[in-house]
Design a protein around this motif. Structure first.
Motif, short mmCIF file in Angstrom:
data_model
loop_
_atom_site.label_atom_id
_atom_site.label_comp_id
_atom_site.label_asym_id
_atom_site.label_seq_id
_atom_site.Cartn_x
_atom_site.Cartn_y
_atom_site.Cartn_z
N VAL A 171 0.80 -1.30 -0.05
CA VAL A 171 0.02 0.20 -0.04
C VAL A 171 0.78 1.27 -0.12
O VAL A 171 0.47 2.31 -0.46
CB VAL A 171 -0.93 -0.14 1.28
CG1 VAL A 171 -1.61 1.17 1.23
CG2 VAL A 171 -1.96 -1.14 1.19
N GLN A 172 2.09 1.05 0.77
CA GLN A 172 2.78 2.29 0.65
C GLN A 172 3.72 2.42 -0.59
O GLN A 172 4.52 3.47 -0.49
CB GLN A 172 3.75 2.21 1.96
CG GLN A 172 2.94 2.43 3.09
CD GLN A 172 3.77 1.69 4.25
OE1 GLN A 172 4.79 1.24 4.26
NE2 GLN A 172 3.35 1.94 5.75
N ARG A 173 3.63 1.73 -1.54
CA ARG A 173 4.39 1.68 -2.48
C ARG A 173 3.53 2.47 -3.98
O ARG A 173 2.47 2.67 -3.83
CB ARG A 173 4.97 0.37 -3.13
CG ARG A 173 6.31 0.09 -2.48
CD ARG A 173 6.78 -1.15 -2.94
NE ARG A 173 6.06 -2.30 -1.88
CZ ARG A 173 5.96 -3.64 -2.46
NH1 ARG A 173 6.64 -3.83 -3.46
NH2 ARG A 173 5.48 -4.51 -1.71
N GLY A 174 4.25 2.49 -4.83
CA GLY A 174 3.46 3.14 -6.04
C GLY A 174 4.17 4.04 -6.78
O GLY A 174 5.29 4.39 -6.21
N PRO A 202 -6.73 3.57 -14.87
CA PRO A 202 -6.35 3.30 -13.54
C PRO A 202 -4.89 3.06 -13.51
O PRO A 202 -4.27 2.51 -14.25
CB PRO A 202 -6.85 2.08 -12.90
CG PRO A 202 -7.60 1.35 -14.23
CD PRO A 202 -7.77 2.49 -15.17
N ASP A 203 -4.06 3.74 -12.41
CA ASP A 203 -2.52 3.58 -12.60
C ASP A 203 -2.32 2.00 -11.87
O ASP A 203 -3.38 1.38 -11.64
CB ASP A 203 -1.79 4.49 -11.68
CG ASP A 203 -2.30 4.45 -10.22
OD1 ASP A 203 -2.84 3.51 -9.93
OD2 ASP A 203 -1.82 5.57 -9.50
N LEU A 249 -4.53 -2.73 -6.27
CA LEU A 249 -5.24 -2.68 -4.92
C LEU A 249 -6.69 -3.13 -5.24
O LEU A 249 -7.40 -3.85 -4.13
CB LEU A 249 -5.31 -1.15 -4.44
CG LEU A 249 -4.10 -0.64 -3.78
CD1 LEU A 249 -4.20 0.65 -3.29
CD2 LEU A 249 -3.61 -1.38 -2.45
N THR A 250 -7.21 -2.93 -6.33
CA THR A 250 -8.42 -3.42 -6.65
C THR A 250 -8.49 -4.91 -6.65
O THR A 250 -9.35 -5.55 -6.32
CB THR A 250 -8.98 -2.98 -8.06
OG1 THR A 250 -8.65 -1.44 -8.04
CG2 THR A 250 -10.44 -3.42 -8.26
N MET A 291 -2.01 -7.78 -15.43
CA MET A 291 -0.85 -6.97 -15.15
C MET A 291 0.54 -7.50 -15.38
O MET A 291 0.59 -8.66 -15.48
CB MET A 291 -0.70 -6.78 -13.51
CG MET A 291 -2.02 -5.92 -13.07
SD MET A 291 -1.84 -5.79 -11.27
CE MET A 291 -0.80 -4.50 -11.05
N ASN A 292 1.70 -6.65 -15.78
CA ASN A 292 2.64 -6.92 -16.12
C ASN A 292 3.84 -7.23 -15.23
O ASN A 292 4.26 -6.39 -14.60
CB ASN A 292 3.27 -5.90 -17.23
CG ASN A 292 4.68 -6.47 -17.82
OD1 ASN A 292 5.30 -7.51 -17.40
ND2 ASN A 292 5.34 -5.89 -18.65
#
Lengths: 233, 196
Positions: free
Chosen positions: A112-115, A145-146, A152-153, A173-174
């Motif tokens: 969650v703290q990444r991105g 959406p990023d 997260l979804t 996702m890749n």
């Protein structure tokens, strides 16, 4: 004493025909010799039977001792075996993989703290407060959406046990290029467990690299449970 | 060991230990069960099986076993006779009554004769207690194991075969005298004398 030697030879068939005849004649004529021979016969039988009894008794004791030892050992071994089989049967029947999906060695707080911005935005907050339905609703109306939002979804779907939807997103996702390269394959496996596609799940977990911290989750207990589930489904 | 092998070995008084072990291994459960199913306890079963083995060997060595008879059935018949004889005595003691004993097998007479002989010897067995270790050993090897004096010699401290022969005869003489002079055993001895 001479008589005893003679008795030994007579009963041991060591006398010739003439000697046998002489002996039997003496016995029939001599009452004292006859009595002595009778006593000799009884004494000899006593010795034989006493020793035979001792030998049988010795074998008997060994046999029953061995039997007493063998019986409880076999019984205990059988009890343990049946216990294990029974426990395994119950365990396999009650094991539906729920615990596998709950036990995560790495908490999902970390991703969650990444991105891209590493900054808490609305989606982070929703996920953090377990507002999974709202997060999913938001994702459905988001046109672009990023990566973090997408991941997260997928996790929100996973947390609400919508494994099929979660899997679909994760597979799109890749993983190689993603900031969630460790999480994507692991949760792909977890979704497959949730969908009872155990063989595929095992393949996915097997392909986790050693550098992936989630690989630690795939320990022998986890494997055992998976293989038990494989037998069931 | 095969049945025939067992019988032949017992007849020749060879490999007795292996034969008894084989009989135990193959038939113990069946024989013990018979006693238990017929009102006996486990301990009775154990005693009767031992008696069965002694009687069985005795019958074979007396040349009364007919080889066409099945070994298992024969042992079963011995056990049956021994147990029913004991049971009859027990019931007679308890109830002063008698029980009916099945008498069917063709070899029952031989078996019962051997049982009586064995019982009669059992009553005078105590005479062996005072024989001493040296005599017991020599007599055991000579009359039970059927070893020759030359074969027994290495097991003893005697100088030569003749000395051992004298000792053996002396031991036997002592046993016979003890048997004769023991008044308490007189009636039992007379009973045994009639049977042998």
């Amino acid at each position: 004493m001479e008589n005893i030697d003679l008795f030994d030879k007579y009963t041991g068939k060591e006398l010739n025909a003439a000697e046998v005849q002489d002996f039997e004649k003496s016995i029939s004529e001599n009452e004292a010799l006859k009595s002595e021979f009778e006593l000799y016969t009884i004494s000899k039988e006593l010795i034989k039977q006493d020793n035979l009894r001792k030998e049988v008794n010795k074998i008997h004791r060994n046999f029953t001792k061995k039997r007493e030892f063998t019986f409880p050992t076999i019984r205990i071994a059988a009890l343990i075996l049946f216990g294990l089989i029974g426990y395994s049967a119950i365990w396999i029947n009650t094991n539906d993989g729920t615990d596998l999906l709950k036990n995560k060695t790495i908490s999902y707080i970390e991703p969650v703290q990444r991105g891209e911005t590493a900054k808490k935005n609305n989606t982070d907050s929703l996920y953090s407060v377990a507002a999974f339905e709202q997060l999913i609703d938001l994702y459905k109306i988001e046109k672009n959406p990023d990566e973090k939002f997408t991941f997260l979804t997928a996790m929100a779907y996973f947390q609400t046990k919508n494994y099929k939807e979660s899997l679909e997103i994760l597979q799109k996702m890749n993983a190689k290029e993603s900031a969630f390269k460790n999480e994507i394959p692991f949760y792909t496996g977890q979704c497959l467990v949730g969908l009872n596609k155990i063989t595929d799940a095992i393949k996915t977990f097997e392909s986790l690299g050693v550098s992936n911290p989630y690989a630690r989750q795939y320990d022998w207990k986890y494997k055992l449970k998976l293989y038990a589930l494989k037998l069931k489904f | 060991l095969k049945d025939l092998e067992i019988v032949e070995n017992i007849e020749k008084n060879t490999n007795l230990n292996a034969c008894i072990q084989s009989l135990y291994k193959d038939h113990y459960g069946l024989l013990e069960n018979f006693v238990i199913k017929n009102g006996g306890r486990k301990e009775d079963g154990e005693d009767v099986v031992q008696e069965t083995m002694v009687t069985f060997i005795q019958i074979i060595q007396e040349g009364k076993y007919r080889k066409e008879a099945n070994l298992k059935s024969f042992l079963y018949a011995i056990t049956k006779n021994i147990w029913f004889t004991k049971l009859k005595k027990l019931k007679a003691e308890l109830q002063r009554g008698s029980i009916w004993i099945e008498k069917s097998a063709e070899y029952d007479d031989d078996i019962n004769e051997s049982i009586k002989k064995k019982e009669s010897l059992g009553l005078i067995m105590s005479v062996l207690d005072n024989l001493g270790e040296v005599c017991s050993n020599i007599l055991k090897r000579f009359y039970y194991e059927e070893l020759s004096l030359i074969e027994i010699l290495p097991f003893t401290n005697f100088e030569n075969e003749q000395v051992l022969r004298n000792k053996k005869s002396k031991c036997m003489k002592t046993l016979m005298e003890n048997l004769e002079k023991n008044t308490q055993l007189k009636s039992a001895l007379n009973q045994a004398l009639k049977l042998f």
